[in-house]
Design a protein around this motif. Sequence first.
Motif, mmCIF file in Angstrom:
data_model
loop_
_atom_site.group_PDB
_atom_site.id
_atom_site.type_symbol
_atom_site.label_atom_id
_atom_site.label_comp_id
_atom_site.label_asym_id
_atom_site.label_seq_id
_atom_site.Cartn_x
_atom_site.Cartn_y
_atom_site.Cartn_z
ATOM 1 N N ALA A 82 0.646 -1.078 0.179
ATOM 2 C CA ALA A 82 0.397 0.430 0.142
ATOM 3 C C ALA A 82 0.849 1.359 0.270
ATOM 4 C CB ALA A 82 -0.571 -0.136 1.116
ATOM 5 N N TYR A 83 0.520 2.269 -0.330
ATOM 6 C CA TYR A 83 0.980 3.508 -0.871
ATOM 7 C C TYR A 83 1.400 3.764 0.926
ATOM 8 C CZ TYR A 83 2.392 8.211 -1.604
ATOM 9 O OH TYR A 83 2.103 9.494 -1.555
ATOM 10 N N ARG A 84 2.229 4.748 0.824
ATOM 11 C CA ARG A 84 2.469 5.003 2.110
ATOM 12 C C ARG A 84 3.151 6.449 2.592
ATOM 13 N NH1 ARG A 84 2.476 -0.738 3.423
ATOM 14 N NH2 ARG A 84 0.576 -1.240 5.423
ATOM 15 N N HIS A 89 9.799 10.816 7.912
ATOM 16 C CA HIS A 89 9.759 12.278 7.728
ATOM 17 C C HIS A 89 8.997 13.552 6.624
ATOM 18 C CE1 HIS A 89 9.822 12.147 11.772
ATOM 19 N NE2 HIS A 89 11.478 11.641 11.995
ATOM 20 N N ARG A 90 8.627 13.940 6.325
ATOM 21 C CA ARG A 90 7.594 14.580 5.334
ATOM 22 C C ARG A 90 8.463 15.544 5.416
ATOM 23 N NH1 ARG A 90 1.623 17.097 6.599
ATOM 24 N NH2 ARG A 90 2.438 18.391 5.248
ATOM 25 N N PRO A 91 8.371 16.512 4.493
ATOM 26 C CA PRO A 91 10.198 17.513 4.370
ATOM 27 C C PRO A 91 8.818 18.709 5.131
ATOM 28 C CG PRO A 91 8.690 16.999 2.066
ATOM 29 C CD PRO A 91 7.931 16.399 2.848
ATOM 30 N N GLY A 150 5.672 11.120 6.141
ATOM 31 C CA GLY A 150 4.499 11.690 7.497
ATOM 32 C C GLY A 150 3.238 10.689 7.966
ATOM 33 N N SER A 151 2.840 9.838 7.234
ATOM 34 C CA SER A 151 2.001 8.394 7.791
ATOM 35 C C SER A 151 2.740 7.603 8.730
ATOM 36 C CB SER A 151 2.253 7.378 6.304
ATOM 37 O OG SER A 151 1.635 6.211 7.296
ATOM 38 N N ILE A 152 1.918 7.565 9.323
ATOM 39 C CA ILE A 152 2.408 6.960 10.935
ATOM 40 C C ILE A 152 3.070 5.450 10.669
ATOM 41 C CG2 ILE A 152 0.147 7.891 12.581
ATOM 42 C CD1 ILE A 152 -0.832 5.583 12.959
#
Length: 132
Positions: free
Chosen positions: A105-107, A117-119, A110-112
């Motif tokens: 699945a696409y994760r 980490h998200r930029p 920033g997804s748990i």
Amino acid sequence: MKKFLLHMLTWWNGSTPGTRFYTWRKGTRVGEDEFGNVYYEGDKDSEGRTRRWVIYNGLSEASAIPPGWHGWMHHRTDISPADETYEPRDWQKPHEPNHTGTGAAYRPKGSILNPAHRPRVTGDYDAWTPGS
């Protein structure tokens, strides 16, 4: 015997007895896709369109219908993929089933379920605040 009971009592394994009976009485086989799903059409619906349905090869999963057959099922075209020679465009990817709930699945970052980490926000976005 187990397979018979499975098909009799579950709707997500191929088709129910009602669908098989309707297919036997009113259905005309149109074609089959590369996954073994078989497509049918029959009499008219309340809007005057020809009814179209699929009997899945295995679990009833809508994402298991390839794009060409999806268009035919939803009356976007009257010509089924079985009646035409379809060549995918260079930019089209091969069909994949729905990966939700699986390891594929696409994760996004920033997804748990994704440790990346998200930029950081660059400042090109101003959040809306009431009264501004």
